[in-house]
Design an enzyme around this catalytic site. Structure first.
Site, PDB file in Angstrom:
ATOM      1  N   HIS A  65       7.793  -4.526   5.265  1.00  0.00           N
ATOM      2  CA  HIS A  65       6.415  -4.185   5.608  1.00  0.00           C
ATOM      3  C   HIS A  65       5.835  -5.235   6.523  1.00  0.00           C
ATOM      4  CE1 HIS A  65       6.364  -6.704   1.979  1.00  0.00           C
ATOM      5  NE2 HIS A  65       5.234  -7.215   2.446  1.00  0.00           N
ATOM      6  N   CYS A 224       0.995 -12.849  -1.068  1.00  0.00           N
ATOM      7  CA  CYS A 224       2.184 -12.984  -0.225  1.00  0.00           C
ATOM      8  C   CYS A 224       1.721 -13.062   1.231  1.00  0.00           C
ATOM      9  CB  CYS A 224       3.149 -11.810  -0.433  1.00  0.00           C
ATOM     10  SG  CYS A 224       2.572 -10.224   0.187  1.00  0.00           S
TER      11      CYS A 224
END
Length: 705
Positions: A65, A224
């Protein structure tokens, strides 16, 4: 807004053998649907994200992603591999691959949907249904969460009415329900109804026995690098592990959709803290003085039970973190892996950003005063002693003296806010003091830079000293300003000040003597710097260098200021001209941006070219740099001068050699325009796929080229 995922974005027979091939196969589906404008650029962003940390997860899941400027809307593509693809997960290859694409400015609603998917991936029932789906449409519906019946039907049909498999799938919810039974206690309800009579006789003993113990409470932060998937998966994993362990877990997800802070009272009452993160935890000081387990985000996904057990052990042993040291403003958003050079750049940019308004206000007032009253206005007496309301020279003197006062803050503000960026508010006093000393000893702009760094370093060193609690209240108000000011003053007056002042004088003399080839080369270099990052750090360095020369202006420093402003106007003007001359090479959004870029470029706002550079940096930035270098060199060669630090074409009357100055800007703009059209035309001629053509909104590129 289109649906996040459709049947066209699902591949139940993904034949790719590597993660790069899998990402390409799924990205091609996104490009074909018009959701990715530049396939190669998007894949480069995916690869860059993958390089930060593998995106494979336990349980056979790969979830590449990224956020990318080449994505038009939040999109998810799903592929299922029979042989499995290595995404770096500890337990082996992944057979379920989700490619998540979010725009660079992805909105919170869709990122919330992506976070919901990430949480679902921790549910074995959900992933099992995906593995057994037989139709792309059913898989897409399951992922969207809008057709649970269809998903269940797909799971039942997957093995051709495999009753055993269906039975096993049905057993898991039953087991989960059994585990959830004790709190609800449906069976014991009958005995409970029979016991009231006995309990009524002796009400006191049962009540203490029935009073539940206060559970151990944990607050956690997960984050993240992109904040799309791992952030929310770690949160889900920790919450589930907490439920299984009988522990209350409250998670703050610091993701791309922003974050909502945990209730301060909840944090205060917490018995322990877990940080599962790959970027710096924001507002970390909230958790000081508590047992803390600090790990990477994947640990939060893969071994949450261990983390919970570890933080409970730390709490039992009484291990707590040290009180938080104040975090500097420019460090609050810093990444965990930021190098010292990166932090130094941020500190310097803090000072420059606060300095620029003083430069603009003071510099423009001084320039207007010269325009109204002539270049001898600096010799006018103080307007406090002599001011004639009907004389233009008195008004010019007023403007000059107000501008001079504002401009006099330039170096102290620079130094003060560099120190502020390093050490927060305690750095302001020694920073301003050091900057003022730099002016006193004629160390100028360079002295201000060094004074700010020294002040910030001194305050940071003092803050690291362990202080008795009784003195902590007066530290930021009395002790730190006093000690740091003495140290900074000593160093600036007696140690570093004089060498820096000599260096500043040498630089000023060098600029004064610039002529011929040396001036032209300097102009070209400054032009390259102004156009390299379009308002970024290198641009600001060149601008600050030019502005620093205005504090003690001479012929050389005024030429530098003129070259810097001229070069900075070129990128937006060139993009505006290019969208006008060859609009088919640009998207509709870029053509609209081009209209605004005319005004931005004319106003010396280099950032007006950023949308173009973000979409196509390899063609736009080199073109802009070439034009900026030409303009800077020509401005120097023509001997153009400028006393105003800003204003673009609106301060042309204040420019020496104004016609030649405008000619230099026009030539540089044409150079950049020609280059960007040439490079984009070559790309259009070599583009072969219809998806690329339609996605870039340049259907006529090949013909135009």
């Amino acid at each position: 807004m289109s649906e996040l995922i459709t049947a066209e974005l699902v591949d139940l027979d993904l034949s790719a053998e590597t993660k790069d091939a899998a990402a390409r196969s799924l990205a091609e589906r996104m490009a074909a649907s018009g959701r990715v404008t530049d396939l190669e650029g998007f894949l480069a962003d995916v690869a860059a994200r993958e390089a930060q940390m593998p995106t494979g997860l336990d349980g056979g899941i790969g979830i590449p992603h990224c956020r990318s400027t080449h994505v038009t809307e939040p999109t998810l593509a799903f592929g299922r591999s029979a042989s499995g693809i290595d995404f770096g997960a500890p337990d082996g290859p992944a057979d379920l691959i989700f490619l998540i694409a979010a725009p660079a400015g992805g909105d919170a609603d869709h990122l919330s949907i992506l976070s919901t998917l990430a949480r679902h991936l921790m549910d074995g029932e959900f992933t099992g249904a995906l593995r057994s789906a037989t139709e792309p449409g059913r898989a897409a519906s399951l992922i969207r969460g809008d057709a649970p019946e269809a998903a269940e039907a797909g799971a039942a049909d997957a093995t051709g009415a495999d009753e055993a498999g269906a039975g096993e799938a049905a057993e898991e919810p039953t087991t989960a329900a059994a585990e959830a039974t004790p709190p609800a206690a449906p069976e014991p309800s009958t005995p409970a109804a029979a016991e009231p009579t006995a309990a009524a006789a002796e009400p006191t003993p049962p009540e203490p026995a029935a009073q539940p113990a206060v559970p151990f409470r944990i607050v956690a932060i997960t984050s993240c690098p992109t904040g799309i998937a791992h952030t929310y998966m770690a949160a889900e994993s920790l919450e589930k592990a907490g439920t299984a362990a009988g522990v209350e877990v409250f998670v703050e997800t610091q993701g791309s959709a922003g974050f909502k802070r945990l209730d301060p009272q909840l944090v205060a009452d917490a018995d322990g803290v877990i940080f599962a993160h790959d970027v710096e935890v924001r507002d970390k000081e909230r958790f000081a003085g508590k047992p803390i387990v600090d790990v990477g985000v994947k640990a939060g996904i893969n071994r949450p039970a261990e983390l919970i057990a570890e933080v409970r052990q730390k709490a039992a042993r009484g291990e707590v973190s040290a009180p938080a040291r104040p975090t500097a403003p420019m460090d609050k958003g810093a990444g965990a892996t930021d190098s010292y050079a990166t932090r130094l750049r941020k500190w310097l940019m803090t000072g420059v950003s606060y300095m620029v308004p003083f430069v603009a206000a003071g510099g423009l007032l001084i320039a207007l005063a010269f325009a109204i009253g002539g270049y001898t206005i600096n010799k006018a007496p103080s307007v406090a002693d002599h001011f004639v309301w009907t004389e233009a020279t008195s008004w010019a003197a007023l403007l000059f003296q107000i501008g001079g006062v504002a401009f006099g803050f330039l170096v102290p503000v620079l130094a003060g806010f560099i120190a502020y960026g390093m050490a927060d508010r305690p750095g302001l006093v020694p920073g301003f003091v050091g900057g003022a000393i730099a002016l006193t000893i004629n160390a100028g702009f360079l002295g201000g830079l060094i004074a700010g760094l020294i002040a910030g370093a001194v305050v940071m060193a003092i803050q690291r000293v362990t202080i008795p609690p009784v003195l902590r209240g007066i530290m930021p108000v009395v002790v730190i300003p006093l000690i740091s000011s003495v140290i900074v003053g000593f160093l600036m007056f007696l140690v570093v000040g004089k060498p820096v002042a000599a260096l500043q004088k040498g630089l000023t003399d060098w600029l004064s003597g610039l002529s011929g080839a040396n001036a032209i080369i300097l102009g070209a270099i400054l032009g390259l710097m102004m156009c390299f990052d379009l308002g970024g750090p290198l641009n600001k360095v060149a601008y600050a260098f030019a502005v620093g020369g205005l504090a003690n202006p001479n012929e050389g420093s005024l030429k530098v200021m003129a070259a810097v402003m001229a070069a900075g106007m070129v990128p937006p003007l060139a993009m505006a001209l290019a969208t006008t001359v060859r609009g088919r090479l640009f998207t509709k959004a870029e053509r609209e941006n081009g209209k605004a870029a005319w005004v931005l470029g004319a106003s010396f706002i280099t950032e007006g070219a950023i949308p173009f550079a973000a979409a196509d940096p390899l063609r736009v930035i080199p073109s802009a740099m070439a034009g900026g270098a030409v303009t800077g060199a020509l401005s120097m060669a023509f001997g153009c001068t400028l006393r105003a630090p800003h204003g673009g074409i609106f301060v042309v009357p204040l420019i020496g050699q104004p016609l030649l100055y405008l000619l230099a800007i026009a030539i540089g703009t044409c150079v950049s325009t020609a280059l960007v059209i040439l490079l984009k035309g070559l790309r259009g001629a070599s583009a072969g796929s219809p998806a690329d053509t339609s996605a870039s909104d340049a259907s006529g590129v090949t013909v135009a080229a």
